[in-house]
Design a protein around this motif. Structure first.
Motif, PDB file in Angstrom:
ATOM      1  N   ASP A 256       5.902   6.186  -7.264  1.00 20.78           N
ATOM      2  CA  ASP A 256       5.968   5.069  -8.345  1.00 20.78           C
ATOM      3  C   ASP A 256       4.437   4.594  -8.480  1.00 20.78           C
ATOM      4  O   ASP A 256       3.624   4.974  -7.630  1.00 20.78           O
ATOM      5  CB  ASP A 256       6.880   3.922  -7.984  1.00 20.78           C
ATOM      6  N   SER A 257       4.357   3.773  -9.407  1.00 27.61           N
ATOM      7  CA  SER A 257       3.047   3.313 -10.007  1.00 27.61           C
ATOM      8  C   SER A 257       2.505   2.383  -8.940  1.00 27.61           C
ATOM      9  O   SER A 257       1.218   2.246  -8.849  1.00 27.61           O
ATOM     10  CB  SER A 257       2.946   2.764 -11.417  1.00 27.61           C
ATOM     11  N   TYR A 258       3.294   1.559  -8.181  1.00 31.74           N
ATOM     12  CA  TYR A 258       3.025   0.693  -7.167  1.00 31.74           C
ATOM     13  C   TYR A 258       2.229   1.346  -6.098  1.00 31.74           C
ATOM     14  O   TYR A 258       1.223   0.942  -5.589  1.00 31.74           O
ATOM     15  CB  TYR A 258       4.007  -0.090  -6.739  1.00 31.74           C
ATOM     16  N   ALA A 259       2.817   2.329  -5.519  1.00 30.89           N
ATOM     17  CA  ALA A 259       2.375   3.316  -4.391  1.00 30.89           C
ATOM     18  C   ALA A 259       0.728   3.760  -5.008  1.00 30.89           C
ATOM     19  O   ALA A 259       0.069   4.106  -4.055  1.00 30.89           O
ATOM     20  CB  ALA A 259       3.117   4.378  -3.976  1.00 30.89           C
ATOM     21  N   PHE A 260       0.719   4.195  -6.004  1.00 32.44           N
ATOM     22  CA  PHE A 260      -0.508   4.923  -6.587  1.00 32.44           C
ATOM     23  C   PHE A 260      -1.486   3.647  -6.851  1.00 32.44           C
ATOM     24  O   PHE A 260      -2.697   3.873  -6.299  1.00 32.44           O
ATOM     25  CB  PHE A 260      -0.211   5.466  -8.082  1.00 32.44           C
ATOM     26  N   THR A 261      -1.119   2.688  -7.150  1.00 26.55           N
ATOM     27  CA  THR A 261      -2.112   1.386  -7.517  1.00 26.55           C
ATOM     28  C   THR A 261      -2.623   1.024  -6.237  1.00 26.55           C
ATOM     29  O   THR A 261      -3.791   0.683  -5.665  1.00 26.55           O
ATOM     30  CB  THR A 261      -1.437   0.184  -8.226  1.00 26.55           C
ATOM     31  N   HIS A 262      -1.678   0.910  -5.204  1.00 26.18           N
ATOM     32  CA  HIS A 262      -1.848   0.450  -3.878  1.00 26.18           C
ATOM     33  C   HIS A 262      -3.071   1.350  -3.158  1.00 26.18           C
ATOM     34  O   HIS A 262      -4.016   1.179  -2.516  1.00 26.18           O
ATOM     35  CB  HIS A 262      -0.906   0.409  -2.789  1.00 26.18           C
ATOM     36  N   ALA A 263      -2.810   2.786  -3.306  1.00 26.92           N
ATOM     37  CA  ALA A 263      -3.745   3.763  -2.704  1.00 26.92           C
ATOM     38  C   ALA A 263      -5.105   3.935  -3.578  1.00 26.92           C
ATOM     39  O   ALA A 263      -6.265   3.854  -2.819  1.00 26.92           O
ATOM     40  CB  ALA A 263      -2.909   5.140  -2.930  1.00 26.92           C
ATOM     41  N   PHE A 264      -5.010   3.631  -4.826  1.00 25.04           N
ATOM     42  CA  PHE A 264      -6.331   3.519  -5.698  1.00 25.04           C
ATOM     43  C   PHE A 264      -7.215   2.488  -5.147  1.00 25.04           C
ATOM     44  O   PHE A 264      -8.349   2.534  -5.098  1.00 25.04           O
ATOM     45  CB  PHE A 264      -5.885   3.617  -7.132  1.00 25.04           C
ATOM     46  N   SER A 265      -6.397   1.109  -5.201  1.00 24.82           N
ATOM     47  CA  SER A 265      -7.153   0.113  -4.816  1.00 24.82           C
ATOM     48  C   SER A 265      -7.888   0.315  -3.510  1.00 24.82           C
ATOM     49  O   SER A 265      -8.839  -0.297  -3.214  1.00 24.82           O
ATOM     50  CB  SER A 265      -6.202  -1.114  -4.901  1.00 24.82           C
ATOM     51  N   LYS A 266      -7.148   0.794  -2.440  1.00 25.30           N
ATOM     52  CA  LYS A 266      -7.726   0.732  -1.200  1.00 25.30           C
ATOM     53  C   LYS A 266      -9.019   1.808  -1.043  1.00 25.30           C
ATOM     54  O   LYS A 266      -9.726   1.412  -0.520  1.00 25.30           O
ATOM     55  CB  LYS A 266      -6.655   1.473  -0.147  1.00 25.30           C
ATOM     56  N   TYR A 267      -8.877   2.671  -1.886  1.00 24.67           N
ATOM     57  CA  TYR A 267      -9.833   3.664  -2.027  1.00 24.67           C
ATOM     58  C   TYR A 267     -11.230   3.321  -2.887  1.00 24.67           C
ATOM     59  O   TYR A 267     -12.175   3.512  -2.384  1.00 24.67           O
ATOM     60  CB  TYR A 267      -9.312   5.043  -2.762  1.00 24.67           C
ATOM     61  N   TYR A 268     -10.877   2.524  -4.131  1.00 20.78           N
ATOM     62  CA  TYR A 268     -12.010   2.333  -4.792  1.00 20.78           C
ATOM     63  C   TYR A 268     -12.321   0.888  -4.711  1.00 20.78           C
ATOM     64  O   TYR A 268     -13.396   0.387  -5.390  1.00 20.78           O
ATOM     65  CB  TYR A 268     -11.651   2.772  -6.361  1.00 20.78           C
ATOM     66  N   GLY A 269     -11.591   0.103  -4.152  1.00 21.26           N
ATOM     67  CA  GLY A 269     -11.807  -1.393  -4.101  1.00 21.26           C
ATOM     68  C   GLY A 269     -11.350  -2.292  -5.275  1.00 21.26           C
ATOM     69  O   GLY A 269     -11.559  -3.392  -5.086  1.00 21.26           O
ATOM     70  N   SER A 270     -10.781  -1.638  -6.421  1.00 16.54           N
ATOM     71  CA  SER A 270     -10.337  -2.177  -7.383  1.00 16.54           C
ATOM     72  C   SER A 270      -8.916  -1.592  -7.958  1.00 16.54           C
ATOM     73  O   SER A 270      -8.958  -0.351  -7.988  1.00 16.54           O
ATOM     74  CB  SER A 270     -11.284  -2.820  -8.622  1.00 16.54           C
ATOM     75  N   PRO A 271      -7.969  -2.190  -8.597  1.00 16.07           N
ATOM     76  CA  PRO A 271      -6.823  -1.573  -9.202  1.00 16.07           C
ATOM     77  C   PRO A 271      -7.207  -0.426 -10.069  1.00 16.07           C
ATOM     78  O   PRO A 271      -8.425  -0.730 -10.678  1.00 16.07           O
ATOM     79  CB  PRO A 271      -5.983  -2.569  -9.527  1.00 16.07           C
ATOM     80  N   PRO A 272      -6.404   0.345 -10.514  1.00 14.50           N
ATOM     81  CA  PRO A 272      -6.604   1.477 -11.492  1.00 14.50           C
ATOM     82  C   PRO A 272      -7.347   0.835 -13.044  1.00 14.50           C
ATOM     83  O   PRO A 272      -8.081   1.107 -13.605  1.00 14.50           O
ATOM     84  CB  PRO A 272      -5.890   2.324 -11.614  1.00 14.50           C
ATOM     85  N   GLY A 273      -6.397  -0.392 -13.377  1.00 12.30           N
ATOM     86  CA  GLY A 273      -6.670  -0.770 -14.602  1.00 12.30           C
ATOM     87  C   GLY A 273      -7.971  -1.441 -14.780  1.00 12.30           C
ATOM     88  O   GLY A 273      -8.930  -1.324 -15.639  1.00 12.30           O
ATOM     89  N   SER A 274      -8.413  -2.251 -13.560  1.00 10.40           N
ATOM     90  CA  SER A 274      -9.753  -3.125 -13.578  1.00 10.40           C
ATOM     91  C   SER A 274     -10.685  -1.762 -13.433  1.00 10.40           C
ATOM     92  O   SER A 274     -11.989  -2.079 -13.991  1.00 10.40           O
ATOM     93  CB  SER A 274      -9.686  -3.717 -12.374  1.00 10.40           C
ATOM     94  N   TRP A 275     -10.514  -0.916 -12.687  1.00 10.64           N
ATOM     95  CA  TRP A 275     -11.583   0.096 -12.591  1.00 10.64           C
ATOM     96  C   TRP A 275     -11.875   0.955 -13.735  1.00 10.64           C
ATOM     97  O   TRP A 275     -13.195   1.034 -14.158  1.00 10.64           O
ATOM     98  CB  TRP A 275     -10.957   1.175 -11.583  1.00 10.64           C
TER      99      TRP A 275
END
Length: 290
Positions: A256-275
């Motif tokens: 789901d999008s939540y799992a992706f957002t969590h993984a992306f935020s952990k990797y890049y330091g910000s959620p995908p929308g903000s990034w």
């Protein structure tokens, strides 16, 4: 079948078009025969590759001044530029053969992988029921069009697949020089699907814990983080285009999008929308994390 003084035979010729020539291998001629007592070939030199399968009887095959008697289940090959001849050999059964002529950029490697060489352009006892059945499929009474061309190419690859023996050294090697490149290739190919480290370990036939430990020591990164890096770098690439976050999540195999957002935020330091907003606002290309 047609009849000559030497044999009964059936032959099909194919002229490759531009589409065919874009492939790795394509058929040029297919044939089969029933030999008569006077059966023989003249001296031959081809500009393409050829295989003759002995279905019944025996044949005397001459190559580079060498001779060998081949029997039912054997096959001999002819490569471009080499000279050959063959003729009926004494046998209690009538000689019958199936032959395939082909060309393509992959032909040399396929012939070599099957075991043919300049010193020994023949293989003994390769015929199996499955190979024989596959060879018979070459002669289905169908028109030659793109559909049939693709079928024939598939059959050719299947024939080589049945002839190429498994490499015992490859299956028995447990050294890192063997399975680490294979595991990397597997992850590079399937990281956008829901593969796990256990899937990769299964692919190289190793216990997950041992695989993870040795991979980490050799590559300087754990397989978990290697998969994560592949997915996150692809995520950044996709987010830089027009795809929605939910679409990127699905394409990368997240539940789901939540799992992706969590993984992306952990990797890049910000959620995908903000990034994405920051990147578009600054116009500065992202810096990939190791």
């Amino acid at each position: 079948m047609q009849e000559t003084a030497k044999e009964f035979f059936e032959s099909k010729l194919f002229v490759p078009d531009e589409f065919a020539k874009k492939g790795g291998i394509w058929p040029l001629r297919l044939g089969r025969n029933i030999a008569k007592p006077s059966y023989h070939s003249g001296l031959m030199i081809l500009e393409y590759y050829n295989m003759h399968f002995v279905m019944e009887g025996k044949v005397e095959f001459t190559f580079d001044k060498e001779q060998i008697i081949l029997s039912k289940g054997d096959v001999f090959a002819m490569a471009p530029g080499s000279t050959f001849r063959y003729r009926l050999a004494p046998s209690d059964t009538t000689l019958q053969m199936i032959w395939i002529s082909m060309d393509g950029s992959q032909a040399p490697e396929l012939f070599a992988a099957a075991g043919f060489s300049k010193q020994a352009p023949y293989l003994l006892g390769v015929m199996s029921k499955e190979l024989e059945s596959t060879l018979r499929q070459l002669f289905l009474p169908l028109n030659y069009d793109m559909k049939r061309h693709n079928e024939l190419c598939s059959i050719l690859y299947r024939i080589f697949g049945l002839m190429i023996a498994s490499d015992p050294s490859e299956t028995s090697q447990t050294g890192k020089e063997n399975w680490i490149p294979k595991s990397v290739a597997f992850m590079d190919t399937y990281y956008m699907e829901k593969i796990t480290v256990s899937d990769v370990a299964d692919y190289v036939a190793l216990h997950r814990t041992y695989f993870s430990k040795m991979f980490s020591e050799e590559m300087g990164i754990s397989p978990v983080h290697y998969l994560q890096r592949l997915r996150m770098e692809k995520a950044a690439e996709l987010l830089s285009s027009h795809f929605m976050i939910s679409e990127v999540s699905l394409m990368l195999g997240y539940s789901d999008s939540y799992a992706f957002t969590h993984a992306f935020s952990k990797y890049y330091g910000s959620p995908p929308g903000s990034w994405r907003a920051t990147k578009r606002g600054s116009g500065i290309e992202r810096t990939q994390q190791p």
